[in-house]
Design a protein around this motif. Sequence first.
Motif, PDB file in Angstrom:
ATOM      1  N   LEU A 234      39.813  -3.480 -46.478  1.00  0.00           N
ATOM      2  CA  LEU A 234      40.218  -4.791 -46.979  1.00  0.00           C
ATOM      3  C   LEU A 234      41.552  -5.235 -46.406  1.00  0.00           C
ATOM      4  CD1 LEU A 234      39.021  -4.442 -50.662  1.00  0.00           C
ATOM      5  CD2 LEU A 234      37.990  -5.838 -48.848  1.00  0.00           C
ATOM      6  N   ARG A 235      42.477  -4.314 -46.258  1.00  0.00           N
ATOM      7  CA  ARG A 235      43.797  -4.686 -45.732  1.00  0.00           C
ATOM      8  C   ARG A 235      43.836  -4.686 -44.217  1.00  0.00           C
ATOM      9  NH1 ARG A 235      48.378  -3.347 -49.696  1.00  0.00           N
ATOM     10  NH2 ARG A 235      47.229  -3.020 -51.613  1.00  0.00           N
ATOM     11  N   GLY A 236      43.269  -3.659 -43.605  1.00  0.00           N
ATOM     12  CA  GLY A 236      43.377  -3.491 -42.155  1.00  0.00           C
ATOM     13  C   GLY A 236      42.428  -4.352 -41.354  1.00  0.00           C
ATOM     14  N   LEU A 237      41.156  -4.073 -41.450  1.00  0.00           N
ATOM     15  CA  LEU A 237      40.194  -4.802 -40.620  1.00  0.00           C
ATOM     16  C   LEU A 237      40.201  -6.291 -40.902  1.00  0.00           C
ATOM     17  CD1 LEU A 237      37.008  -2.548 -40.421  1.00  0.00           C
ATOM     18  CD2 LEU A 237      38.715  -2.981 -38.669  1.00  0.00           C
TER      19      LEU A 237
ATOM     20  N   GLU B 220      42.612  -8.121 -42.056  1.00  0.00           N
ATOM     21  CA  GLU B 220      43.855  -8.719 -41.568  1.00  0.00           C
ATOM     22  C   GLU B 220      43.805  -8.907 -40.055  1.00  0.00           C
ATOM     23  OE1 GLU B 220      48.327  -7.135 -41.348  1.00  0.00           O
ATOM     24  OE2 GLU B 220      47.496  -7.192 -43.363  1.00  0.00           O
ATOM     25  N   LEU B 221      43.330  -7.898 -39.342  1.00  0.00           N
ATOM     26  CA  LEU B 221      43.243  -8.005 -37.889  1.00  0.00           C
ATOM     27  C   LEU B 221      42.215  -9.058 -37.481  1.00  0.00           C
ATOM     28  CD1 LEU B 221      43.419  -4.223 -36.989  1.00  0.00           C
ATOM     29  CD2 LEU B 221      45.204  -5.941 -36.650  1.00  0.00           C
ATOM     30  N   ARG B 222      41.100  -9.094 -38.163  1.00  0.00           N
ATOM     31  CA  ARG B 222      40.072 -10.099 -37.849  1.00  0.00           C
ATOM     32  C   ARG B 222      40.588 -11.503 -38.127  1.00  0.00           C
ATOM     33  NH1 ARG B 222      34.800  -7.049 -40.289  1.00  0.00           N
ATOM     34  NH2 ARG B 222      34.376  -5.809 -38.434  1.00  0.00           N
ATOM     35  N   ALA B 223      41.332 -11.659 -39.188  1.00  0.00           N
ATOM     36  CA  ALA B 223      41.863 -12.972 -39.530  1.00  0.00           C
ATOM     37  C   ALA B 223      42.788 -13.489 -38.435  1.00  0.00           C
ATOM     38  CB  ALA B 223      42.603 -12.915 -40.873  1.00  0.00           C
ATOM     39  N   ARG B 224      43.434 -12.582 -37.740  1.00  0.00           N
ATOM     40  CA  ARG B 224      44.323 -12.963 -36.645  1.00  0.00           C
ATOM     41  C   ARG B 224      43.570 -13.068 -35.320  1.00  0.00           C
ATOM     42  NH1 ARG B 224      48.356  -8.568 -38.021  1.00  0.00           N
ATOM     43  NH2 ARG B 224      48.331  -8.253 -35.791  1.00  0.00           N
ATOM     44  N   GLY B 225      42.251 -12.856 -35.350  1.00  0.00           N
ATOM     45  CA  GLY B 225      41.456 -13.022 -34.138  1.00  0.00           C
ATOM     46  C   GLY B 225      41.466 -11.828 -33.220  1.00  0.00           C
ATOM     47  N   LEU B 226      41.880 -10.670 -33.713  1.00  0.00           N
ATOM     48  CA  LEU B 226      41.997  -9.507 -32.838  1.00  0.00           C
ATOM     49  C   LEU B 226      40.690  -8.745 -32.677  1.00  0.00           C
ATOM     50  CD1 LEU B 226      45.516  -8.235 -33.909  1.00  0.00           C
ATOM     51  CD2 LEU B 226      44.883  -9.591 -31.918  1.00  0.00           C
ATOM     52  N   ASP B 227      39.615  -9.293 -33.188  1.00  0.00           N
ATOM     53  CA  ASP B 227      38.318  -8.645 -32.977  1.00  0.00           C
ATOM     54  C   ASP B 227      37.540  -9.365 -31.872  1.00  0.00           C
ATOM     55  OD1 ASP B 227      37.903 -10.962 -34.441  1.00  0.00           O
ATOM     56  OD2 ASP B 227      36.160 -10.153 -35.481  1.00  0.00           O
ATOM     57  N   ARG B 228      38.185 -10.346 -31.230  1.00  0.00           N
ATOM     58  CA  ARG B 228      37.515 -11.075 -30.163  1.00  0.00           C
ATOM     59  C   ARG B 228      38.032 -10.591 -28.817  1.00  0.00           C
ATOM     60  NH1 ARG B 228      39.054 -14.428 -34.036  1.00  0.00           N
ATOM     61  NH2 ARG B 228      37.529 -15.670 -35.129  1.00  0.00           N
ATOM     62  N   PRO B 229      37.164 -10.559 -27.806  1.00  0.00           N
ATOM     63  CA  PRO B 229      37.639 -10.168 -26.477  1.00  0.00           C
ATOM     64  C   PRO B 229      38.629 -11.190 -25.925  1.00  0.00           C
ATOM     65  CG  PRO B 229      35.246 -10.520 -26.492  1.00  0.00           C
ATOM     66  CD  PRO B 229      35.762 -10.846 -27.857  1.00  0.00           C
ATOM     67  N   LEU B 230      39.495 -10.725 -25.065  1.00  0.00           N
ATOM     68  CA  LEU B 230      40.430 -11.634 -24.409  1.00  0.00           C
ATOM     69  C   LEU B 230      39.657 -12.514 -23.428  1.00  0.00           C
ATOM     70  CD1 LEU B 230      43.334  -9.162 -23.611  1.00  0.00           C
ATOM     71  CD2 LEU B 230      43.300 -10.933 -25.350  1.00  0.00           C
TER      72      LEU B 230
ATOM     73  N   GLN C 251      51.695  -0.473 -32.332  1.00  0.00           N
ATOM     74  CA  GLN C 251      52.269   0.263 -33.457  1.00  0.00           C
ATOM     75  C   GLN C 251      51.508  -0.011 -34.744  1.00  0.00           C
ATOM     76  OE1 GLN C 251      56.311  -1.117 -33.029  1.00  0.00           O
ATOM     77  NE2 GLN C 251      56.888   0.636 -31.772  1.00  0.00           N
ATOM     78  N   GLU C 252      51.118  -1.264 -34.951  1.00  0.00           N
ATOM     79  CA  GLU C 252      50.347  -1.614 -36.138  1.00  0.00           C
ATOM     80  C   GLU C 252      48.991  -0.904 -36.121  1.00  0.00           C
ATOM     81  OE1 GLU C 252      48.640  -5.543 -38.496  1.00  0.00           O
ATOM     82  OE2 GLU C 252      49.508  -5.797 -36.510  1.00  0.00           O
ATOM     83  N   LEU C 253      48.322  -0.935 -34.978  1.00  0.00           N
ATOM     84  CA  LEU C 253      47.031  -0.262 -34.860  1.00  0.00           C
ATOM     85  C   LEU C 253      47.165   1.245 -35.056  1.00  0.00           C
ATOM     86  CD1 LEU C 253      45.499  -2.198 -31.828  1.00  0.00           C
ATOM     87  CD2 LEU C 253      44.890  -2.426 -34.248  1.00  0.00           C
ATOM     88  N   ALA C 254      48.230   1.827 -34.531  1.00  0.00           N
ATOM     89  CA  ALA C 254      48.455   3.264 -34.713  1.00  0.00           C
ATOM     90  C   ALA C 254      48.662   3.591 -36.184  1.00  0.00           C
ATOM     91  CB  ALA C 254      49.656   3.722 -33.883  1.00  0.00           C
ATOM     92  N   GLY C 255      49.332   2.701 -36.913  1.00  0.00           N
ATOM     93  CA  GLY C 255      49.521   2.911 -38.350  1.00  0.00           C
ATOM     94  C   GLY C 255      48.192   2.916 -39.095  1.00  0.00           C
TER      95      GLY C 255
END
Length: 116
Positions: A95-98, A100-110, A72-76
Amino acid sequence: GVHSSSAWGSLRFDLTPKQLTAIRRKLLFSTFRSYANVSYPPSATMNLFDFWKDPAVGNPEFYDKYLRPLQQELAGYASRVREDMTDAEVDDLYLRGLRELRARGLDRPLPDRGAQ
């Protein structure tokens, strides 16, 4: 200079705000394409989100608790990506989206589950 041992990795680019925004715009569209084309592994009929939603092969509780909010966040964020975005919209979304997601580690593969 760049070749002195104490300057290793110390590069400085003097970019104008327009150049930064152009780079950010490209990164946003690249990221959007990656999200919009959530990959289907070879011979799979489901993407990552579909897989975890499916009670037969996934884990709907895991999906509901972790992946649904992320989806849902990504869709937003994705809904804000448009060809006619102003420079201010690009900078704000970047600045807000990418970040924020990178800070949470969501740009790394599982991690590979087989490697554990």
